[in-house]
Design a protein around this motif. Structure first.
Motif, PDB file in Angstrom:
ATOM      1  N   LEU A  85      13.828 -10.770  -0.598  1.00 55.51           N
ATOM      2  CA  LEU A  85      14.694 -11.236   0.490  1.00 55.51           C
ATOM      3  C   LEU A  85      15.873 -12.039  -0.052  1.00 55.51           C
ATOM      4  O   LEU A  85      16.119 -13.172   0.357  1.00 55.51           O
ATOM      5  N   ASN A  86      16.580 -11.441  -0.973  1.00 58.21           N
ATOM      6  CA  ASN A  86      17.754 -12.095  -1.544  1.00 58.21           C
ATOM      7  C   ASN A  86      18.833 -11.038  -1.773  1.00 58.21           C
ATOM      8  O   ASN A  86      18.950 -10.492  -2.870  1.00 58.21           O
ATOM      9  N   PRO A  87      19.635 -10.726  -0.763  1.00 57.85           N
ATOM     10  CA  PRO A  87      20.642  -9.663  -0.927  1.00 57.85           C
ATOM     11  C   PRO A  87      21.704  -9.992  -1.962  1.00 57.85           C
ATOM     12  O   PRO A  87      22.259  -9.094  -2.579  1.00 57.85           O
ATOM     13  N   LYS A  88      21.955 -11.260  -2.187  1.00 58.56           N
ATOM     14  CA  LYS A  88      22.940 -11.627  -3.202  1.00 58.56           C
ATOM     15  C   LYS A  88      22.482 -11.186  -4.591  1.00 58.56           C
ATOM     16  O   LYS A  88      23.307 -10.901  -5.459  1.00 58.56           O
ATOM     17  N   ALA A  89      21.160 -11.130  -4.799  1.00 56.54           N
ATOM     18  CA  ALA A  89      20.656 -10.702  -6.101  1.00 56.54           C
ATOM     19  C   ALA A  89      21.029  -9.252  -6.376  1.00 56.54           C
ATOM     20  O   ALA A  89      21.392  -8.886  -7.496  1.00 56.54           O
ATOM     21  N   ILE A  90      20.928  -8.390  -5.345  1.00 58.19           N
ATOM     22  CA  ILE A  90      21.293  -6.982  -5.521  1.00 58.19           C
ATOM     23  C   ILE A  90      22.776  -6.861  -5.848  1.00 58.19           C
ATOM     24  O   ILE A  90      23.175  -6.129  -6.765  1.00 58.19           O
ATOM     25  N   LEU A  91      23.603  -7.580  -5.094  1.00 61.59           N
ATOM     26  CA  LEU A  91      25.049  -7.515  -5.352  1.00 61.59           C
ATOM     27  C   LEU A  91      25.387  -8.065  -6.732  1.00 61.59           C
ATOM     28  O   LEU A  91      26.256  -7.538  -7.431  1.00 61.59           O
ATOM     29  N   PHE A  92      24.683  -9.133  -7.125  1.00 56.30           N
ATOM     30  CA  PHE A  92      24.948  -9.693  -8.447  1.00 56.30           C
ATOM     31  C   PHE A  92      24.538  -8.721  -9.543  1.00 56.30           C
ATOM     32  O   PHE A  92      25.262  -8.533 -10.532  1.00 56.30           O
ATOM     33  N   LEU A  93      23.371  -8.097  -9.383  1.00 49.66           N
ATOM     34  CA  LEU A  93      22.923  -7.148 -10.395  1.00 49.66           C
ATOM     35  C   LEU A  93      23.927  -6.013 -10.551  1.00 49.66           C
ATOM     36  O   LEU A  93      24.225  -5.577 -11.668  1.00 49.66           O
ATOM     37  N   LEU A  94      24.452  -5.535  -9.425  1.00 48.02           N
ATOM     38  CA  LEU A  94      25.437  -4.457  -9.504  1.00 48.02           C
ATOM     39  C   LEU A  94      26.679  -4.917 -10.245  1.00 48.02           C
ATOM     40  O   LEU A  94      27.141  -4.264 -11.182  1.00 48.02           O
ATOM     41  N   SER A 118      28.489   2.522 -19.643  1.00 43.69           N
ATOM     42  CA  SER A 118      29.608   3.352 -20.060  1.00 43.69           C
ATOM     43  C   SER A 118      30.056   4.262 -18.920  1.00 43.69           C
ATOM     44  O   SER A 118      29.229   4.997 -18.356  1.00 43.69           O
ATOM     45  N   PRO A 119      31.331   4.234 -18.539  1.00 47.74           N
ATOM     46  CA  PRO A 119      31.794   5.079 -17.424  1.00 47.74           C
ATOM     47  C   PRO A 119      31.758   6.564 -17.755  1.00 47.74           C
ATOM     48  O   PRO A 119      31.800   7.393 -16.848  1.00 47.74           O
ATOM     49  N   THR A 120      31.696   6.906 -19.038  1.00 48.17           N
ATOM     50  CA  THR A 120      31.695   8.319 -19.426  1.00 48.17           C
ATOM     51  C   THR A 120      30.278   8.873 -19.621  1.00 48.17           C
ATOM     52  O   THR A 120      30.132  10.053 -19.916  1.00 48.17           O
ATOM     53  N   TYR A 121      29.274   8.021 -19.466  1.00 48.94           N
ATOM     54  CA  TYR A 121      27.911   8.493 -19.680  1.00 48.94           C
ATOM     55  C   TYR A 121      27.472   9.336 -18.486  1.00 48.94           C
ATOM     56  O   TYR A 121      27.735   8.985 -17.330  1.00 48.94           O
ATOM     57  N   HIS A 122      26.778  10.430 -18.753  1.00 50.90           N
ATOM     58  CA  HIS A 122      26.476  11.418 -17.707  1.00 50.90           C
ATOM     59  C   HIS A 122      25.407  10.962 -16.729  1.00 50.90           C
ATOM     60  O   HIS A 122      25.345  11.453 -15.604  1.00 50.90           O
ATOM     61  N   ASP A 123      24.533  10.044 -17.121  1.00 51.22           N
ATOM     62  CA  ASP A 123      23.417   9.649 -16.258  1.00 51.22           C
ATOM     63  C   ASP A 123      23.317   8.128 -16.259  1.00 51.22           C
ATOM     64  O   ASP A 123      23.099   7.515 -17.298  1.00 51.22           O
ATOM     65  N   SER A 124      23.469   7.504 -15.072  1.00 52.73           N
ATOM     66  CA  SER A 124      23.438   6.047 -15.003  1.00 52.73           C
ATOM     67  C   SER A 124      22.017   5.484 -15.024  1.00 52.73           C
ATOM     68  O   SER A 124      21.837   4.279 -15.219  1.00 52.73           O
ATOM     69  N   ALA A 125      21.009   6.316 -14.839  1.00 48.36           N
ATOM     70  CA  ALA A 125      19.643   5.813 -14.777  1.00 48.36           C
ATOM     71  C   ALA A 125      19.196   5.216 -16.105  1.00 48.36           C
ATOM     72  O   ALA A 125      18.544   4.163 -16.135  1.00 48.36           O
ATOM     73  N   THR A 182      12.054  -4.011  -8.377  1.00 44.45           N
ATOM     74  CA  THR A 182      12.440  -3.284  -7.168  1.00 44.45           C
ATOM     75  C   THR A 182      13.930  -3.447  -6.890  1.00 44.45           C
ATOM     76  O   THR A 182      14.623  -2.479  -6.530  1.00 44.45           O
ATOM     77  N   LEU A 183      14.449  -4.658  -7.065  1.00 41.33           N
ATOM     78  CA  LEU A 183      15.881  -4.898  -6.849  1.00 41.33           C
ATOM     79  C   LEU A 183      16.726  -4.108  -7.843  1.00 41.33           C
ATOM     80  O   LEU A 183      17.782  -3.575  -7.487  1.00 41.33           O
ATOM     81  N   SER A 238      20.369   0.474  -8.703  1.00 42.61           N
ATOM     82  CA  SER A 238      20.756   1.733  -9.349  1.00 42.61           C
ATOM     83  C   SER A 238      20.846   2.880  -8.346  1.00 42.61           C
ATOM     84  O   SER A 238      21.568   3.854  -8.579  1.00 42.61           O
ATOM     85  N   LEU A 239      20.132   2.762  -7.214  1.00 42.65           N
ATOM     86  CA  LEU A 239      20.145   3.830  -6.208  1.00 42.65           C
ATOM     87  C   LEU A 239      21.228   3.638  -5.149  1.00 42.65           C
ATOM     88  O   LEU A 239      21.350   4.449  -4.230  1.00 42.65           O
ATOM     89  N   GLY A 240      21.995   2.556  -5.258  1.00 48.78           N
ATOM     90  CA  GLY A 240      23.118   2.370  -4.343  1.00 48.78           C
ATOM     91  C   GLY A 240      22.890   1.420  -3.199  1.00 48.78           C
ATOM     92  O   GLY A 240      23.674   1.396  -2.244  1.00 48.78           O
ATOM     93  N   ALA A 241      21.815   0.608  -3.242  1.00 48.41           N
ATOM     94  CA  ALA A 241      21.568  -0.328  -2.150  1.00 48.41           C
ATOM     95  C   ALA A 241      22.675  -1.368  -2.040  1.00 48.41           C
ATOM     96  O   ALA A 241      22.976  -1.864  -0.953  1.00 48.41           O
ATOM     97  N   ALA A 242      23.303  -1.709  -3.176  1.00 53.41           N
ATOM     98  CA  ALA A 242      24.374  -2.699  -3.142  1.00 53.41           C
ATOM     99  C   ALA A 242      25.545  -2.224  -2.293  1.00 53.41           C
ATOM    100  O   ALA A 242      26.178  -3.005  -1.587  1.00 53.41           O
TER     101      ALA A 242
END
Length: 238
Positions: A151-160, A168-175, A59-60, A65-69
């Motif tokens: 319940l660990n917001p640091k985990a989301i920020l760390f994953l990001l 890759s910044p040039t890849y068309h789809d980050s999913a 879930t994290l 990937s959806l921008g929660a960070a």
């Protein structure tokens, strides 16, 4: 990274795999909870807790990937609310373990009752009462492990911060690259948690014979949970 000519948007995958493995091996509340409950309750309960950890981590990864960070980083109030909830829940789990450890310590000081001399059997026409129902296990390991993970917001920020280094910044789809990176991380987690469960089950046999050892381990893990709570409560976005 290419699989049979198929580009999946991941760069330096080997470096990522090594880093992900080291991250999984670091002790944390999730792994400590799985180890402790497997030692106390057995393999089946340990795997239920592991399933909760994996569901929470997945879930994290999806939220990352959806921008929660970005939401946590730009809204300190949300970050503080989530981290305090997480810290409070870890303290709650630690307190419960301390109570269990106290009961174990007290049981080690209670002498075994003397065996009375056998009395001659006499017939009793009164039917024996039905045995009392055993209390049900209310620990719910899947739910507890899931809540600890979420319940660990640091985990989301760390994953990001960790994942974006290998997308890759040039890849068309980050999913797709997030899926590849997340699957790799979760695969390592499955292997590691399974090892902890088997180790905990092995230890449980010794704990049944040595109540002092069981009480000492429970006390130690409770202290770790309280330390994790203090660390999370004082965490910052940066």
């Amino acid at each position: 990274m290419r699989w049979k000519g198929w580009h999946v948007g991941v760069i330096n995958y080997g470096t990522y795999a090594v880093g992900a493995l080291l991250i999984v091996l670091l002790p944390g509340p999730n792994s400590m909870y799985v180890l402790s409950i497997a030692a106390r309750k057995g393999v089946r309960t340990g795997f239920r807790a592991a399933a909760g950890v994996l569901a929470g981590d997945t879930t994290l990864i999806l939220l990352t990937s959806l921008g929660a960070a970005s939401l946590l980083r730009t809204t300190p109030l949300v970050f503080d609310a989530v981290k305090l909830l997480g810290a409070g829940y870890l303290c709650f789990l630690g307190y419960g373990m301390l109570k269990s450890a106290r009961s174990l310590w007290q049981s080690t000081r209670t002498p075994a009752p003397a065996t009375p001399d056998p009395a001659p059997a006499t017939p009793d026409p009164t039917p024996a009462p039905a045995p009392a129902a055993q209390p049900t296990d209310r620990e719910r390991p899947f739910r507890r492990a899931l809540v600890v993970s979420l319940l660990n917001p640091k985990a989301i920020l760390f994953l990001l911060s960790f994942f974006v280094q290998f997308v890759s910044p040039t890849y068309h789809d980050s999913a797709l690259p997030f899926a590849v990176l997340g699957t790799t991380l979760q695969s390592f987690s499955v292997i590691y948690l399974t090892t902890l469960i088997l180790a905990g089950t092995y230890l449980s046999n010794a704990f049944r014979r040595r109540r002092r050892l069981s009480a000492a381990l429970t006390t130690g893990i409770a202290g770790l949970f309280i330390a994790f709570a203090a660390k999370l409560a004082t965490a910052s976005v940066s």
